[in-house]
Design a protein around this motif. Structure first.
Motif, mmCIF file in Angstrom:
data_model
loop_
_atom_site.group_PDB
_atom_site.id
_atom_site.type_symbol
_atom_site.label_atom_id
_atom_site.label_comp_id
_atom_site.label_asym_id
_atom_site.label_seq_id
_atom_site.Cartn_x
_atom_site.Cartn_y
_atom_site.Cartn_z
ATOM 1 N N GLY A 76 -70.912 -59.016 -28.070
ATOM 2 C CA GLY A 76 -72.372 -58.966 -28.127
ATOM 3 C C GLY A 76 -73.018 -60.085 -27.325
ATOM 4 N N LEU A 77 -72.523 -61.299 -27.501
ATOM 5 C CA LEU A 77 -73.093 -62.436 -26.775
ATOM 6 C C LEU A 77 -72.917 -62.292 -25.266
ATOM 7 C CD1 LEU A 77 -72.043 -65.422 -29.069
ATOM 8 C CD2 LEU A 77 -74.355 -64.512 -28.714
ATOM 9 N N ILE A 78 -71.736 -61.883 -24.827
ATOM 10 C CA ILE A 78 -71.484 -61.741 -23.394
ATOM 11 C C ILE A 78 -72.346 -60.629 -22.803
ATOM 12 C CG2 ILE A 78 -69.753 -61.025 -21.690
ATOM 13 C CD1 ILE A 78 -67.760 -62.797 -23.168
ATOM 14 N N GLU A 79 -72.480 -59.508 -23.505
ATOM 15 C CA GLU A 79 -73.331 -58.432 -22.998
ATOM 16 C C GLU A 79 -74.786 -58.869 -22.930
ATOM 17 O OE1 GLU A 79 -72.560 -54.913 -25.313
ATOM 18 O OE2 GLU A 79 -70.759 -54.443 -24.161
ATOM 19 N N LEU A 80 -75.264 -59.554 -23.958
ATOM 20 C CA LEU A 80 -76.654 -60.019 -23.955
ATOM 21 C C LEU A 80 -76.907 -61.025 -22.844
ATOM 22 C CD1 LEU A 80 -77.316 -60.369 -27.790
ATOM 23 C CD2 LEU A 80 -78.298 -58.669 -26.241
ATOM 24 N N VAL A 81 -76.027 -62.000 -22.710
ATOM 25 C CA VAL A 81 -76.204 -63.019 -21.672
ATOM 26 C C VAL A 81 -76.138 -62.399 -20.286
ATOM 27 C CG1 VAL A 81 -75.104 -65.035 -20.598
ATOM 28 C CG2 VAL A 81 -75.450 -64.978 -23.067
ATOM 29 N N LEU A 110 -79.212 -53.147 -26.098
ATOM 30 C CA LEU A 110 -79.004 -52.507 -27.389
ATOM 31 C C LEU A 110 -77.549 -52.624 -27.829
ATOM 32 C CD1 LEU A 110 -79.943 -50.650 -29.749
ATOM 33 C CD2 LEU A 110 -79.276 -48.727 -28.296
ATOM 34 N N ASN A 111 -76.619 -52.325 -26.915
ATOM 35 C CA ASN A 111 -75.194 -52.419 -27.251
ATOM 36 C C ASN A 111 -74.794 -53.851 -27.605
ATOM 37 O OD1 ASN A 111 -74.938 -49.702 -26.832
ATOM 38 N ND2 ASN A 111 -73.918 -49.892 -24.850
ATOM 39 N N GLY A 112 -75.291 -54.821 -26.850
ATOM 40 C CA GLY A 112 -74.992 -56.222 -27.151
ATOM 41 C C GLY A 112 -75.533 -56.630 -28.507
ATOM 42 N N PHE A 113 -76.758 -56.203 -28.797
ATOM 43 C CA PHE A 113 -77.370 -56.513 -30.079
ATOM 44 C C PHE A 113 -76.592 -55.859 -31.221
ATOM 45 C CE2 PHE A 113 -80.449 -55.438 -33.454
ATOM 46 C CZ PHE A 113 -80.820 -56.719 -33.828
ATOM 47 N N LEU A 114 -76.200 -54.587 -31.043
ATOM 48 C CA LEU A 114 -75.425 -53.890 -32.078
ATOM 49 C C LEU A 114 -74.079 -54.567 -32.319
ATOM 50 C CD1 LEU A 114 -76.089 -50.139 -31.212
ATOM 51 C CD2 LEU A 114 -76.896 -51.390 -33.220
ATOM 52 N N ALA A 115 -73.419 -54.990 -31.242
ATOM 53 C CA ALA A 115 -72.138 -55.685 -31.399
ATOM 54 C C ALA A 115 -72.322 -56.993 -32.158
ATOM 55 C CB ALA A 115 -71.511 -55.943 -30.034
ATOM 56 N N LEU A 116 -73.364 -57.728 -31.812
ATOM 57 C CA LEU A 116 -73.637 -59.002 -32.478
ATOM 58 C C LEU A 116 -73.922 -58.795 -33.963
ATOM 59 C CD1 LEU A 116 -73.885 -62.023 -31.804
ATOM 60 C CD2 LEU A 116 -76.294 -61.634 -31.339
ATOM 61 N N VAL A 117 -74.777 -57.839 -34.282
ATOM 62 C CA VAL A 117 -75.123 -57.555 -35.679
ATOM 63 C C VAL A 117 -73.899 -57.054 -36.451
ATOM 64 C CG1 VAL A 117 -76.480 -56.021 -37.170
ATOM 65 C CG2 VAL A 117 -77.575 -57.179 -35.247
ATOM 66 N N ALA A 118 -73.142 -56.113 -35.845
ATOM 67 C CA ALA A 118 -71.945 -55.599 -36.519
ATOM 68 C C ALA A 118 -70.945 -56.726 -36.757
ATOM 69 C CB ALA A 118 -71.310 -54.484 -35.692
ATOM 70 N N GLY A 119 -70.771 -57.613 -35.782
ATOM 71 C CA GLY A 119 -69.857 -58.742 -35.942
ATOM 72 C C GLY A 119 -70.270 -59.676 -37.058
ATOM 73 N N ILE A 120 -71.561 -59.957 -37.139
ATOM 74 C CA ILE A 120 -72.062 -60.837 -38.204
ATOM 75 C C ILE A 120 -71.880 -60.185 -39.565
ATOM 76 C CG2 ILE A 120 -74.175 -61.857 -39.164
ATOM 77 C CD1 ILE A 120 -75.023 -62.365 -36.195
ATOM 78 N N ILE A 142 -72.228 -45.030 -31.874
ATOM 79 C CA ILE A 142 -73.488 -45.366 -31.207
ATOM 80 C C ILE A 142 -73.223 -45.983 -29.839
ATOM 81 C CG2 ILE A 142 -75.536 -46.855 -31.299
ATOM 82 C CD1 ILE A 142 -75.457 -46.503 -34.373
ATOM 83 N N VAL A 143 -72.364 -46.968 -29.784
ATOM 84 C CA VAL A 143 -72.095 -47.647 -28.515
ATOM 85 C C VAL A 143 -71.400 -46.708 -27.529
ATOM 86 C CG1 VAL A 143 -70.795 -49.525 -27.445
ATOM 87 C CG2 VAL A 143 -72.165 -49.953 -29.480
ATOM 88 N N GLY A 144 -70.474 -45.909 -28.005
ATOM 89 C CA GLY A 144 -69.803 -44.954 -27.127
ATOM 90 C C GLY A 144 -70.776 -43.953 -26.525
ATOM 91 N N ALA A 145 -71.698 -43.449 -27.354
ATOM 92 C CA ALA A 145 -72.693 -42.493 -26.848
ATOM 93 C C ALA A 145 -73.612 -43.146 -25.825
ATOM 94 C CB ALA A 145 -73.506 -41.931 -28.008
ATOM 95 N N THR A 146 -74.027 -44.374 -26.077
ATOM 96 C CA THR A 146 -74.906 -45.045 -25.105
ATOM 97 C C THR A 146 -74.140 -45.399 -23.828
ATOM 98 O OG1 THR A 146 -74.555 -47.221 -26.139
ATOM 99 C CG2 THR A 146 -76.482 -45.954 -26.861
ATOM 100 N N GLN A 147 -72.870 -45.767 -23.955
ATOM 101 C CA GLN A 147 -72.059 -46.037 -22.765
ATOM 102 C C GLN A 147 -71.873 -44.765 -21.940
ATOM 103 O OE1 GLN A 147 -68.441 -47.556 -24.507
ATOM 104 N NE2 GLN A 147 -69.007 -49.684 -24.141
#
Length: 177
Positions: A107-112, A130-140, A163-168
């Protein structure tokens, strides 16, 4: 993490990673009675494939000023994937903690990368945010709930995968046009 023009191989890799992510999400959600060992193998294999894709994307797009983030993510995913596949006797809480960390790193790497570099395409940038944010939230959430039941963990990573697979997949299709 790619810039303006993506190679055909990179587009194909993006599609493959998206399809694997969706398949992973579907498998995890519709097979909630997974044993911890099967789940460990699924996640470890997914991380290996995702890591290879990220390293390949970085090699294909070394002209970007932030290109180093993709191989860092790829290396982290490869490392976590190999570790999971080699240490199949992990306790469930250790397994969940590792997954939480890789989601946060992703999430952090995608956001940055999208904030400082971007794709040069507004929709692609928003999808990546969105994917970076979802990864960050899911990780937390996963890290905060390491003692939660395995079913809750499976649902969190399954929904994340869908969700991430569909957006990718939508992003890969957009780049193919």
């Amino acid at each position: 993490m790619a810039k303006k023009i993506l190679s055909t191989q990179l587009k194909d890799a993006m599609k493959m990673q998206a399809l694997v992510t969706v398949a992973f999400g579907i498998t995890v959600i519709f097979w909630p009675g997974l044993t911890n060992l099967v789940l460990l193998y699924l996640v470890g294999s997914y991380l290996l494939l995702s890591g290879i894709t990220h390293v390949g994307a970085a090699i294909a797009n070394m002209d970007s000023s932030w290109w180093i983030l993709a191989p860092l993510l790829g290396a982290a995913e490869l490392g976590f994937g190999v570790y999971l596949l080699r240490h199949t006797t992990l306790t469930f809480s250790t397994f969940v903690t590792l997954i939480g960390f890789i989601l946060i790193i992703r999430g952090l790497i995608e956001l940055v990368s999208v904030v400082f570099e971007g794709f040069g395409d507004e929709v692609a940038d928003r999808v990546t945010l969105l994917n970076g944010f979802l990864a960050l939230v899911a990780g937390i959430i996963v890290l905060y709930q390491t003692k939660a039941s395995s079913l809750a963990f499976v649902w969190i990573i399954g929904v994340y995968g869908l969700i991430v697979g569909a957006t990718q997949l939508a992003l890969a299709k957009r780049f193919s046009e």
